[in-house]
Design an enzyme around this catalytic site. Structure first.
Site, mmCIF file in Angstrom:
data_model
loop_
_atom_site.group_PDB
_atom_site.id
_atom_site.type_symbol
_atom_site.label_atom_id
_atom_site.label_comp_id
_atom_site.label_asym_id
_atom_site.label_seq_id
_atom_site.Cartn_x
_atom_site.Cartn_y
_atom_site.Cartn_z
ATOM 1 N N LYS A 1 27.096 30.051 -16.160
ATOM 2 C CA LYS A 1 27.075 30.867 -14.946
ATOM 3 C C LYS A 1 25.673 31.416 -14.682
ATOM 4 O O LYS A 1 25.214 31.444 -13.541
ATOM 5 C CB LYS A 1 28.106 32.007 -15.054
ATOM 6 C CG LYS A 1 29.530 31.500 -14.904
ATOM 7 C CD LYS A 1 30.584 32.480 -15.388
ATOM 8 C CE LYS A 1 31.952 31.809 -15.373
ATOM 9 N NZ LYS A 1 32.995 32.591 -16.027
ATOM 10 N N GLN B 1 34.945 38.181 -18.062
ATOM 11 C CA GLN B 1 35.114 36.885 -18.724
ATOM 12 C C GLN B 1 36.398 36.909 -19.547
ATOM 13 O O GLN B 1 36.533 37.692 -20.473
ATOM 14 C CB GLN B 1 33.898 36.588 -19.619
ATOM 15 C CG GLN B 1 33.907 35.199 -20.230
ATOM 16 C CD GLN B 1 33.843 34.086 -19.191
ATOM 17 O OE1 GLN B 1 33.030 34.100 -18.273
ATOM 18 N NE2 GLN B 1 34.723 33.111 -19.328
ATOM 19 N N ASP C 1 36.608 36.092 -8.818
ATOM 20 C CA ASP C 1 37.488 35.213 -9.602
ATOM 21 C C ASP C 1 38.850 35.059 -8.925
ATOM 22 O O ASP C 1 39.614 34.167 -9.259
ATOM 23 C CB ASP C 1 37.677 35.769 -11.024
ATOM 24 C CG ASP C 1 36.941 34.941 -12.072
ATOM 25 O OD1 ASP C 1 36.529 33.812 -11.754
ATOM 26 O OD2 ASP C 1 36.781 35.420 -13.207
#
Length: 292
Positions: free
Chosen positions: A52, A96, A119
């Protein structure tokens, strides 16, 4: 037989994002900002975060990382999120996953500002994805990447029979909802399904997201099926430089003889997930800056 190349598709998307970012910078003096909260030192999570960071640098995003030890409290994670919620230079935030076992994932994701949930895991985003006539602010990145690969490969989705293996909140469930939005007839196969092989053999489009290496054999596939393999399973391999290699949920050697198109692992769905994260973050920045 088509091998669907996620790497080159993702590169095309990233280069168009980079063009948008430089346009935004010229016009507003600002660039999209992405923040990641990482708890603990899981090897796979660290590898994903590295990807990322590289992707953000490549397209000109600002990137910020909060690293917390596994021994931290839920409050500390929520505080890190709250700080990013208030930071106007950050347009997208993600935690995460997976978090360590003792954390209440739902409680933590609820702290995330809806406008920055790139997300797409906030309950309101998933809820809006499930309700006809509603639009989520963000669609989860891996399911969005799967649909993009189908559309960019000119696969007809409308009216087709699709089967999703796995029903996680991250991949299986949102993929099921997205395929429905594209008017496929969708079934989900999970641990309690009877005769999973029989169900998957009906599928024109099969999305495997169970996290079980080589679960899907050639005998599970309808001849000519389109197969998207979301599984990323490290297996020991003394000959490779890291001591392991990645394989999918689909037995690739068997599937290529039967399917008409398939995504490889690695190099299929994975790169698209990161590209969709960048796309979601760009959208969030455009919305926040009223930039069109």
């Amino acid at each position: 037989m088509l091998i669907i190349d996620g790497i080159s598709e993702a590169e095309q998307i990233r280069s168009s994002i980079a063009v948008e970012v430089s346009r935004m910078k010229e016009s507003t003096g600002k660039v999209p900002g992405l923040a990641v909260v990482l708890v603990g030192q899981r090897q796979d999570s660290l590898a994903y975060v590295r990807k990322k960071i590289m992707a953000c640098h490549e397209v000109g995003f600002r990137f910020s990382l909060s690293e917390l030890p596994e021994s931290c409290t839920e409050e500390e994670v929520c505080d890190a999120l709250s700080n990013y919620n208030k930071d106007a230079s950050i347009h997208g935030i993600l935690v995460q996953l997976p978090l360590p076992q003792h954390f209440d994932e739902g409680k933590i994701l609820n702290v995330l500002s809806l406008e920055k949930d790139v997300d797409g895991f906030h309950p309101l985003n998933i809820g809006n994805l499930a309700i006809q006539g509603r639009e989520p602010l963000f669609i989860p990145c891996t399911p969005k990447g799967c649909i993009q690969l189908l559309l960019r490969s000119d696969v007809e989705i409308v009216g087709k029979r699709a089967v999703v293996i796995g029903r996680s909140n991250i991949v299986g469930l949102p993929t099921f909802l997205l395929l429905q939005r594209h008017h496929a007839t969708v079934s989900i196969v999970h641990a309690y399904s009877e005769n999973p092989e029989m169900i998957t053999r009906e599928a024109d489009i099969l999305v495997a997201a169970a996290g079980v290496p080589n679960l899907v054999r050639g005998s599970w596939l309808k001849p000519g099926a389109i197969v998207l393999d979301v599984g990323i399973n490290p297996i020991e391999d003394p000959e490779s430089e890291n001591g392991y290699r990645l394989i999918g949920d689909v037995c690739f050697e068997e599937a290529v003889k039967i399917a008409s198109a398939i995504t490889p692992v690695p190099g299929g769905v994975g790169p698209m997930t990161v590209a969709m994260l960048l796309q979601n973050t760009l959208e969030a920045a455009k919305r926040a800056l009223h930039f069109t």
